[in-house]
Design a protein around this motif. Structure first.
Motif, mmCIF file in Angstrom:
data_model
loop_
_atom_site.group_PDB
_atom_site.id
_atom_site.type_symbol
_atom_site.label_atom_id
_atom_site.label_comp_id
_atom_site.label_asym_id
_atom_site.label_seq_id
_atom_site.Cartn_x
_atom_site.Cartn_y
_atom_site.Cartn_z
ATOM 1 N N GLU A 9 -5.827 -12.975 78.546
ATOM 2 C CA GLU A 9 -6.696 -14.177 78.768
ATOM 3 C C GLU A 9 -6.188 -15.321 78.347
ATOM 4 O O GLU A 9 -5.962 -15.732 77.119
ATOM 5 N N SER A 69 -5.797 -19.181 77.739
ATOM 6 C CA SER A 69 -6.564 -20.353 77.563
ATOM 7 C C SER A 69 -6.001 -21.606 78.649
ATOM 8 O O SER A 69 -6.915 -22.420 78.810
ATOM 9 N N PHE A 95 -13.839 -14.620 82.172
ATOM 10 C CA PHE A 95 -13.512 -14.334 80.841
ATOM 11 C C PHE A 95 -14.577 -13.067 80.007
ATOM 12 O O PHE A 95 -14.109 -12.261 79.610
ATOM 13 N N ARG A 145 -13.483 -9.346 79.194
ATOM 14 C CA ARG A 145 -13.906 -8.718 78.298
ATOM 15 C C ARG A 145 -14.621 -7.247 78.298
ATOM 16 O O ARG A 145 -14.443 -6.411 77.582
ATOM 17 N N TYR A 178 -5.614 -6.103 74.931
ATOM 18 C CA TYR A 178 -6.207 -7.595 75.054
ATOM 19 C C TYR A 178 -5.718 -8.666 74.520
ATOM 20 O O TYR A 178 -6.182 -8.579 73.307
ATOM 21 N N GLU A 179 -4.789 -9.391 75.384
ATOM 22 C CA GLU A 179 -4.135 -10.652 74.709
ATOM 23 C C GLU A 179 -4.947 -11.658 74.890
ATOM 24 O O GLU A 179 -5.027 -12.056 75.936
ATOM 25 N N ARG A 180 -5.205 -12.271 73.893
ATOM 26 C CA ARG A 180 -5.878 -13.479 73.975
ATOM 27 C C ARG A 180 -4.727 -14.783 73.594
ATOM 28 O O ARG A 180 -4.394 -14.588 72.568
ATOM 29 N N GLY A 193 1.120 -14.581 76.281
ATOM 30 C CA GLY A 193 0.447 -12.971 76.105
ATOM 31 C C GLY A 193 1.596 -11.948 76.371
ATOM 32 O O GLY A 193 1.597 -10.933 75.735
ATOM 33 N N HIS A 229 -20.378 -10.995 74.700
ATOM 34 C CA HIS A 229 -19.322 -11.749 75.164
ATOM 35 C C HIS A 229 -19.715 -13.151 76.224
ATOM 36 O O HIS A 229 -18.949 -14.251 76.050
ATOM 37 N N VAL A 283 -18.073 -16.688 74.782
ATOM 38 C CA VAL A 283 -17.069 -17.447 75.717
ATOM 39 C C VAL A 283 -17.783 -18.736 76.353
ATOM 40 O O VAL A 283 -17.056 -19.748 75.977
ATOM 41 N N TRP A 292 -17.075 -21.012 73.266
ATOM 42 C CA TRP A 292 -15.670 -21.256 73.271
ATOM 43 C C TRP A 292 -15.333 -22.347 74.254
ATOM 44 O O TRP A 292 -14.640 -23.565 73.834
#
Ligand code: SF4
Length: 504
Positions: free
Chosen positions: A29, A31, A48, A52, A67-69, A76, A195, A199, A202
């Motif tokens: 994910e 940004s 997003f 998730r 799961y890499e943010r 990532g 989620h 999200v 965010w």
């Protein structure tokens, strides 16, 4: 170990590498994706949150999910390969032009290995489409020919290669407007877990967006998407056809499926959607052929067609501008209060509120106004790409640059330019508008009318020879003979100035 790398528009357990029980699954994910342009907040929330949710579903089934943010795909991947050196990643070929090469470069730079598999989110493979093109012996792309070929190839709504009902399309039955008291069925509600609000928060704090983040109503899980499909089939498919081109001031969705977002992020596949619609048609007496055919054509025909035209015509397609239109979009595209035009203001408001309007508002209101105004295809493409929840580069670029802006003649034979007459016929907007759809000049005249004739005058050299434009150029000749063109030009100039000053 092999790990399936799942991108945000490939969220399917039924198709692609996830269907092959991979040892491990990677999501990144990033940004910086959210900051690439001014996206609609609901688009970012949709992608997003759906990523998730799919990761949660996989974990719940015991799948090893990473799961890499991260700030970027590169960051990532750094984190992933630090923890899992030696893994081979497999990803479905992204539909966006050049994306597979960029992913490969990122993985190569980290000493990793990436296998790019066939994209399974579509019905027609690149090889099949290319063969169809080759068999046309140099003829230009034709959606109608492609659609008929696809119907025969798939067998959908055909018997022995002939179309069910005797005609390939029933457009003549699909141009009705609903009665004044028509109420389309209510849409399903979806329960969102943690989620969507996470999200949304965010995005609100971290990202510059355009549009309303509240009022989010899009499917973000497979279960939501299946319910959205079932609800459409049960409640709206029957009336979809007759009213598919209508616009209604009090009803933003009418009987449209609203499945494009779920399809384009992979929560639904085109085959299951089309086959479910055909089954519904077969099982019920109250679903007319013109409704199911119109729906099948959108998915089996147009969606597949633009995907492949994009694949073959990029990168030139994105920059195409055969009419040399160069104006920026007027401010009203970001502020519906900047215009009194009911149809345009309503469509902008709908995009702002939900990131969505149906296809006719996109083509005959939002794109038509930009085309007649003289906006550059690239400016309009950027606006659509950012503003719509279902917009991805492969689908928005051919639709906006090719069809909406007539930036290229590669697959459209004439511009979709229309005066107020079209909106008046297909909607109830004009009745509540301060402008007069029947006037071309004067302060009350509908802006579409002077812009329309001015557009035809401006681009006469390019368009008059087009045999599909003969009739309208006959009308333009009448106006020229009557000495009307100077007043039309003056009104069109006024319209453009008023639009620039947010006072149209
Ligand atoms: S009069 Fe013109 S601006 Fe007003 S709703 Fe009709 S087409 Fe749109």
């Amino acid at each position: 170990m092999t790990a399936a790398w799942v991108l945000g528009d490939q969220l399917s357990r039924e198709r692609g590498p996830l269907a092959d029980d991979p040892d491990r699954v990677l999501f990144v994910e990033a940004s910086d994706f959210a900051r690439r342009r001014r996206y609609h907040p609901q688009k970012l929330t949709l992608v997003f949150a759906a990523m998730r949710n799919l990761a949660d579903d996989l974990r719940a089934d015991g799948v090893d999910v990473v799961y890499e943010r991260a700030d970027s795909f590169g960051d990532g991947l750094d984190a992933y390969f630090d923890a899992h050196p030696g893994d081979e990643l497999v990803v479905q070929r992204p539909a966006t032009h050049g994306a597979a090469d960029r992913l490969r470069e990122l993985v190569d730079a980290r000493g990793g290995s990436l296998r790019v598999a066939e994209n399974e989110q579509f019905l027609c493979s690149p090889a099949a489409f290319d063969e169809w093109v080759d068999d046309r012996d140099g003829d230009a792309y034709s959606h109608e020919a492609f659609y008929r070929w696809m119907r025969r190839e798939t067998g959908y709504l055909t018997t022995d290669g002939d179309p069910e009902g005797g005609a390939w399309n029933y457009d003549d039955q699909n141009r009705e407007t609903p009665p004044d008291d028509y109420e389309s069925p209510a849409l399903p509600d979806f329960e969102y877990g943690e989620h969507v609000p996470e999200v949304r928060e965010w995005v609100a704090e971290e990202v510059d967006t355009w549009g309303d983040s509240e009022g989010f109503g899009w499917p973000v899980t497979r279960e939501h998407a299946e319910r959205a499909l079932a609800d459409f089939l049960e409640n709206r498919l029957a009336d979809f056809g007759p009213y598919e081109d209508a616009m209604f001031a009090d009803d933003w969705h009418l009987d449209h499926s609203l499945l494009s977002a779920a399809l384009n992020v992979g929560l639904l596949g085109p085959r299951e959607v089309v086959e479910a619609a055909i089954s519904e048609y077969r099982e019920r007496d109250d679903v007319p052929l013109n409704s199911v055919e119109g729906f099948v054509r959108q998915i089996v025909g147009w969606r597949e067609f633009v995907r492949h035209v994009y694949r073959r015509e990029m990168p030139a397609l994105a920059d195409a501008n055969q009419l040399g239109q160069s104006r920026d979009l007027p401010p009203l595209y970001w502020d519906s209060d900047a215009t009194e035009m009911e149809c345009v203001g309503s469509a902008i408001e709908r995009v702002h509120d939900r990131g969505y309007t149906h296809h006719i508002e996109r083509l005959m209101v939002l794109s038509n106004f930009a085309l007649l105004y003289g906006a550059s295809p690239q400016a309009l493409n950027e606006w659509f790409y950012g503003g719509f929840v279902d917009a991805f580069h492969w689908v928005v670029t051919p639709n906006v640059v090719g069809m909406g802006s007539f930036g290229t003649a590669a697959f459209t034979t004439k511009p979709y330019a229309a005066s107020a007459n079209y909106v008046d016929r297909m909607s109830d907007f004009c009745a509540g508008c301060q402008y007069d759809p029947d006037s071309t000049t004067g302060a009350n005249a509908c802006p579409f009318n002077s812009l329309y004739w001015d557009f035809l005058t401006e681009h006469e050299d390019a368009l008059r020879a087009n045999h599909r434009m003969g009739l309208v150029y006959g009308h333009l000749d009448d106006k020229r003979d009557a000495g009307d063109l100077a007043a039309i030009r003056e009104r069109a100039d006024d319209v453009r100035s008023l639009a620039e000053s947010e006072d149209l």
